[in-house]
Design an enzyme around this catalytic site. Structure first.
Site, PDB file in Angstrom:
ATOM      1  N   ALA A 179      11.556 -10.624  16.962  1.00 53.94           N
ATOM      2  CA  ALA A 179      12.876  -9.998  16.748  1.00 53.94           C
ATOM      3  C   ALA A 179      13.301 -10.096  15.293  1.00 53.94           C
ATOM      4  CB  ALA A 179      13.909 -10.684  17.655  1.00 53.94           C
ATOM      5  N   ASP A 236      11.299   2.981   9.134  1.00 53.81           N
ATOM      6  CA  ASP A 236      10.546   2.097  10.038  1.00 53.81           C
ATOM      7  C   ASP A 236      10.862   2.514  11.476  1.00 53.81           C
ATOM      8  OD1 ASP A 236       9.420   0.517   8.016  1.00 53.81           O
ATOM      9  OD2 ASP A 236      11.164  -0.813   7.967  1.00 53.81           O
ATOM     10  N   ILE A 254       2.107  -3.850  15.547  1.00 53.05           N
ATOM     11  CA  ILE A 254       2.590  -3.203  14.322  1.00 53.05           C
ATOM     12  C   ILE A 254       1.915  -3.790  13.088  1.00 53.05           C
ATOM     13  CG2 ILE A 254       4.790  -2.565  15.379  1.00 53.05           C
ATOM     14  CD1 ILE A 254       6.090  -4.613  13.353  1.00 53.05           C
ATOM     15  N   LEU A 283       0.829  -1.212   0.000  1.00 49.67           N
ATOM     16  CA  LEU A 283       0.000   0.000   0.000  1.00 49.67           C
ATOM     17  C   LEU A 283       0.866   1.266   0.000  1.00 49.67           C
ATOM     18  CD1 LEU A 283      -2.821  -1.035   2.533  1.00 49.67           C
ATOM     19  CD2 LEU A 283      -2.766  -1.288   0.037  1.00 49.67           C
ATOM     20  N   ALA A 341      11.132  -6.203  11.132  1.00 48.32           N
ATOM     21  CA  ALA A 341      10.392  -5.066  11.684  1.00 48.32           C
ATOM     22  C   ALA A 341      10.687  -4.926  13.180  1.00 48.32           C
ATOM     23  CB  ALA A 341       8.898  -5.257  11.445  1.00 48.32           C
ATOM     24  N   LYS A 363      16.979  -5.230   2.871  1.00 46.58           N
ATOM     25  CA  LYS A 363      17.213  -4.089   3.768  1.00 46.58           C
ATOM     26  C   LYS A 363      18.626  -4.059   4.362  1.00 46.58           C
ATOM     27  CE  LYS A 363      12.531  -3.153   5.405  1.00 46.58           C
ATOM     28  NZ  LYS A 363      11.620  -3.126   6.546  1.00 46.58           N
ATOM     29  N   GLY A 385      -0.998  -0.568  14.341  1.00 48.08           N
ATOM     30  CA  GLY A 385       0.163  -0.481  13.454  1.00 48.08           C
ATOM     31  C   GLY A 385       0.030   0.574  12.367  1.00 48.08           C
TER      32      GLY A 385
HETATM   33  P1  NAD Z   1       9.861 -11.528  10.295  1.00 49.48           P
HETATM   34  O1  NAD Z   1       9.361 -12.828   9.767  1.00 49.48           O
HETATM   35  O2  NAD Z   1      11.169 -10.984   9.856  1.00 49.48           O
HETATM   36  O3  NAD Z   1       9.913 -11.624  11.911  1.00 49.48           O
HETATM   37  C1  NAD Z   1       8.878 -12.150  12.715  1.00 49.48           C
HETATM   38  C2  NAD Z   1       9.522 -12.633  14.023  1.00 49.48           C
HETATM   39  O4  NAD Z   1       8.485 -13.064  14.906  1.00 49.48           O
HETATM   40  C3  NAD Z   1      10.452 -13.833  13.839  1.00 49.48           C
HETATM   41  O5  NAD Z   1      11.689 -13.573  14.479  1.00 49.48           O
HETATM   42  C4  NAD Z   1       9.699 -14.993  14.476  1.00 49.48           C
HETATM   43  O6  NAD Z   1      10.552 -15.976  15.043  1.00 49.48           O
HETATM   44  C5  NAD Z   1       8.908 -14.254  15.538  1.00 49.48           C
HETATM   45  N1  NAD Z   1       7.719 -14.991  15.998  1.00 49.48           N
HETATM   46  C6  NAD Z   1       6.777 -15.595  15.237  1.00 49.48           C
HETATM   47  N2  NAD Z   1       5.841 -16.148  16.036  1.00 49.48           N
HETATM   48  C7  NAD Z   1       6.167 -15.852  17.310  1.00 49.48           C
HETATM   49  C8  NAD Z   1       5.571 -16.123  18.579  1.00 49.48           C
HETATM   50  N3  NAD Z   1       4.425 -16.812  18.681  1.00 49.48           N
HETATM   51  N4  NAD Z   1       6.185 -15.676  19.695  1.00 49.48           N
HETATM   52  C9  NAD Z   1       7.355 -14.976  19.619  1.00 49.48           C
HETATM   53  N5  NAD Z   1       7.974 -14.687  18.430  1.00 49.48           N
HETATM   54  C10 NAD Z   1       7.370 -15.114  17.297  1.00 49.48           C
HETATM   55  O7  NAD Z   1       8.699 -10.491  10.005  1.00 49.48           O
HETATM   56  P2  NAD Z   1       8.848  -8.895  10.021  1.00 49.48           P
HETATM   57  O8  NAD Z   1       9.321  -8.415   8.713  1.00 49.48           O
HETATM   58  O9  NAD Z   1       9.601  -8.507  11.231  1.00 49.48           O
HETATM   59  O10 NAD Z   1       7.327  -8.434  10.135  1.00 49.48           O
HETATM   60  C11 NAD Z   1       6.482  -8.817  11.226  1.00 49.48           C
HETATM   61  C12 NAD Z   1       5.111  -8.193  11.012  1.00 49.48           C
HETATM   62  O11 NAD Z   1       5.215  -6.792  11.190  1.00 49.48           O
HETATM   63  C13 NAD Z   1       4.581  -8.374   9.588  1.00 49.48           C
HETATM   64  O12 NAD Z   1       3.759  -9.489   9.551  1.00 49.48           O
HETATM   65  C14 NAD Z   1       3.831  -7.097   9.292  1.00 49.48           C
HETATM   66  O13 NAD Z   1       2.438  -7.301   9.427  1.00 49.48           O
HETATM   67  C15 NAD Z   1       4.272  -6.140  10.367  1.00 49.48           C
HETATM   68  N6  NAD Z   1       4.942  -4.925   9.831  1.00 49.48           N
HETATM   69  C16 NAD Z   1       4.316  -3.731  10.023  1.00 49.48           C
HETATM   70  C17 NAD Z   1       4.916  -2.578   9.569  1.00 49.48           C
HETATM   71  C18 NAD Z   1       4.242  -1.246   9.775  1.00 49.48           C
HETATM   72  O14 NAD Z   1       4.675  -0.258   9.155  1.00 49.48           O
HETATM   73  N7  NAD Z   1       3.235  -1.141  10.628  1.00 49.48           N
HETATM   74  C19 NAD Z   1       6.157  -2.623   8.903  1.00 49.48           C
HETATM   75  C20 NAD Z   1       6.755  -3.870   8.728  1.00 49.48           C
HETATM   76  C21 NAD Z   1       6.133  -5.020   9.197  1.00 49.48           C
END
Ligand code: NAD
Length: 300
Positions: free
Chosen positions: A144, A119, A236, A28, A147, A83, A259
């Protein structure tokens, strides 16, 4: 008698930017930028540049950057999985990007390429708008990943006594905590998700940076009912804006932050970096709400 010089009509300022990453088609961010550009009377074109994950290495990104500059792009947004890989190719990093070691915005300034991380700044300004200059005790960041790293960097700079980063992959959480290094005003450490129930019971607030809550990942990574009654919950995930976590948190009487503010803030900050023009954040928030609602109404 000399004829009066003919005046050329003034064309609108033109801006050309793009988003480099894997599967960026449904993002978006392009419509958010183009709508904001149009509001300022600009001819603003935002293209998506979908890359194969195998092409996220510096040897593939270098010619992409060179070509984008040669083709007249003003800058690029960068997302997963490029990134971090793009960082060594840039001439200069803004402080937030240097701290997180990742870049989501590149501005072409003549011969120089300057990396930013909006971000980090986007989450930071959304957090400040939601919680002002409140002081926080223990804050738990769940997730971790990419994002989560940006969120951790922004939280690290805020008035938080103890920051714990929890992830199912405890090693990833600990590595991120180490990357932040010692905190002047408090502590930071990583944890596995088995510690979450105990951590949440003592927390001032918690941030969800896992994919739980998105349509493709329904549910919650943790139960907000475990938090103290005066705690807050930030998510987020913003597609949908009202995630299961935020709905459950509100049902417990907790304060919430969606978010949407981070998503709008990262786009508004990048718009300002590309154009040097102040973004209309209230209008961009309304645009993003409309875009998310339209997407939910017709997911195809
Ligand atoms: P990513 O896959 O790089 O990281 C997700 C992390 O969450 C991983 O390290 C994973 O091990 C951990 N995880 C998953 N399930 C878990 C649980 N039950 N308990 C603890 N840890 C858990 O993903 P990302 O790029 O960091 O993005 C995460 C989310 O953030 C995306 O799905 C997106 O919706 C959102 N996001 C929002 C924005 C924004 O501008 N608001 C920007 C980027 C991403």
């Amino acid at each position: 008698m000399n004829a009066a010089p003919t005046r050329l009509p003034r064309s609108p300022r033109s801006i050309l930017v793009g988003l480099v990453g894997q599967g960026v088609g449904p993002s978006l961010t392009p419509p958010m930028h183009e709508l904001e550009g149009a509001r300022h009377g600009m001819s603003y074109v935002y293209r998506t540049i979908d890359i194969d994950p195998a092409h996220a290495a510096p040897e593939h990104l270098r010619p992409l950057l060179r070509s984008a500059r040669a083709l007249g792009f003003d800058g690029l947004n960068v997302t997963h999985p490029a990134k971090q890989a793009i960082v060594p190719l840039l001439d200069e990093l803004a402080p937030g990007a240097a701290r997180v070691g990742a870049v989501n915005t590149v501005r072409f300034a003549g011969e120089r390429m300057i990396g930013h991380n909006t971000d980090v700044t986007g989450f930071g300004s959304a957090f400040d708008a939601a919680f002002g200059d409140e002081e926080h005790g223990l804050v738990v960041l769940v997730g971790a990943g990419g994002a989560g790293s940006a969120v951790a960097t922004a939280l690290d700079e805020r008035r938080i006594a103890d920051l714990v980063i929890a992830d199912v992959d405890a090693g990833r959480a600990e590595a991120l905590a180490r990357q932040l290094g010692p905190r002047a005003g408090g502590s930071v450490r990583g944890a596995g998700s088995a510690e979450l129930p105990r951590l949440l019971a003592a927390a001032s607030g918690v941030v969800n940076a896992t994919p739980f809550g998105m349509a493709a990942h329904p549910g919650m990574a943790f139960d907000p009912a475990r938090l103290p009654a005066d705690a807050w919950v930030a998510d987020i995930v913003y597609r949908p804006t009202d995630t299961a976590l935020l709905i459950a948190a509100r049902a417990c009487g907790l304060r919430t932050m969606s978010g949407l503010g981070m998503a709008m803030g990262q786009a508004a900050d990048a718009f300002e970096i590309f154009t040097g023009v102040r973004a209309d954040r209230a209008a961009m928030t309304r645009d993003l709400q409309d875009l998310v609602a339209a997407e939910a109404a017709s997911p195809a």
